[in-house]
Motif scaffolding. Sequence first.
Motif, PDB file in Angstrom:
ATOM      1  N   THR A   1       0.843  -1.200   0.000  1.00 53.31           N
ATOM      2  CA  THR A   1       0.000   0.000   0.000  1.00 53.31           C
ATOM      3  C   THR A   1       0.870   1.239   0.000  1.00 53.31           C
ATOM      4  OG1 THR A   1      -1.850   1.124   1.101  1.00 53.31           O
ATOM      5  CG2 THR A   1      -0.153   0.155   2.520  1.00 53.31           C
ATOM      6  N   ARG A   2       0.247   2.363  -0.401  1.00 54.99           N
ATOM      7  CA  ARG A   2       0.941   3.654  -0.339  1.00 54.99           C
ATOM      8  C   ARG A   2       0.241   4.627   0.599  1.00 54.99           C
ATOM      9  NH1 ARG A   2      -0.670   6.411  -6.190  1.00 54.99           N
ATOM     10  NH2 ARG A   2      -2.664   5.357  -6.450  1.00 54.99           N
ATOM     11  N   LYS A   3      -0.693   4.118   1.414  1.00 55.17           N
ATOM     12  CA  LYS A   3      -1.491   4.962   2.294  1.00 55.17           C
ATOM     13  C   LYS A   3      -1.181   4.649   3.756  1.00 55.17           C
ATOM     14  CE  LYS A   3      -5.324   5.082  -1.021  1.00 55.17           C
ATOM     15  NZ  LYS A   3      -4.976   3.942  -1.877  1.00 55.17           N
ATOM     16  N   ALA A   4      -0.921   5.696   4.545  1.00 55.91           N
ATOM     17  CA  ALA A   4      -0.537   5.521   5.937  1.00 55.91           C
ATOM     18  C   ALA A   4      -1.639   4.842   6.745  1.00 55.91           C
ATOM     19  CB  ALA A   4      -0.190   6.876   6.557  1.00 55.91           C
ATOM     20  N   ALA A   5      -2.886   5.215   6.518  1.00 57.44           N
ATOM     21  CA  ALA A   5      -3.981   4.618   7.281  1.00 57.44           C
ATOM     22  C   ALA A   5      -4.094   3.125   7.014  1.00 57.44           C
ATOM     23  CB  ALA A   5      -5.302   5.313   6.945  1.00 57.44           C
ATOM     24  N   VAL A   6      -3.852   2.727   5.768  1.00 55.38           N
ATOM     25  CA  VAL A   6      -3.886   1.298   5.432  1.00 55.38           C
ATOM     26  C   VAL A   6      -2.714   0.578   6.086  1.00 55.38           C
ATOM     27  CG1 VAL A   6      -3.950  -0.392   3.557  1.00 55.38           C
ATOM     28  CG2 VAL A   6      -5.055   1.836   3.261  1.00 55.38           C
TER      29      VAL A   6
END
Length: 370
Positions: free
Chosen positions: A179-184
């Motif tokens: 992933t490239r998303k912090a929340a994920v």
Amino acid sequence: MIQHATIRPIGLVPGPQSEHGNAVRLAGGMIYASRFAVVLRRDGKVVERWLASPDTIAEVIGNLPDGCGAEAEAQWSNLTLAHPPLALGARTIRLDQPQVMGILNVTPDSFSDGGAHDSPDAAREHAAAMVEAGAGIIDVGGESTRPGAKPLWEGDEIARVVPAIEACVAMGAAVSIDTRKAAVMEAALEAGAHMVNDVSGLAHDPRSAEVVARAGVPVVLMHAPGAAGEDLHEGGEYENVVFEVFDALRARRDAALSAGIEAKNILLDPGIGFGKSLAENLALINALPLFHALGHPLMLGASRKRMIGALSNEAEADARLGGSIALAMKGMDASVQLLRVHDVPETVQARNVWRGLRDAALTDFADLPG
């Protein structure tokens, strides 16, 4: 005027004895290098090139222009650096030999499998099969990164990946979140994931580097020209793709270090297929040994990529096994530590045969005098 010296291994041999000991073990793996090109760049342009061997490299480095010697010395040390194993949960992944990372796409629009594993039962079954076949790590991804794919809301991505991660962890697998998303990343790590694989090299989400540093987990930094934006493939224009990707990965590595991520937790990926033409992808794969000069384990993700179709009468993604194995073997010959693949049983078998050949090569000259 900006000058850089770069050391590229260009002569790979079966073992040190084939060069009467005048070869070094590349990145602590099963490949040895006996010849090196020391390339001087000035303002991005290659201006001079010298050939060296282990017994002449010190002299070549010593004759470099002022300001380049220290950089070259560090690269020479990095080329011979043996990397410690990855501690991923209960599993220890050794990096002195190639390891296979199995791809688990839980997305309906994957380029490679068209959503074949996006249901919980299908994902669990496929993950178990890959682990049984010899995958060292399962890489779980919930957002397609193929050209033209639309960005996915992080809530939807979390809903896709968390059940798959929990299932993989429950079966004792080492798990990576793609992933490239912090929340994920946060949700995946909370669910038990052991490492992060970020196709943006931690450039897309300003919080991602902090999340990885705080968790203290390994992270793969991949090169993509559009990493900071929504389209990873945008902006792929290069004068010299090999050196430009090398420099970009070094910059992302340095940013990760500045954010508090430990050097031992950083892995690098040149990003085959992301904003690069067929010729540029081929150039990067041929230059893979160079990237060991950055001092971190390497991952190669070339499985079923578009370049294989371009070289084989436009074969569809699920008919690219032969090309995928060929590229995996090229990665092994470059001492790449992680091979990210769709076809785990076939790649593991190829790796095992390759390792048998490498082990045998170390005794090929045992009976020769001297």
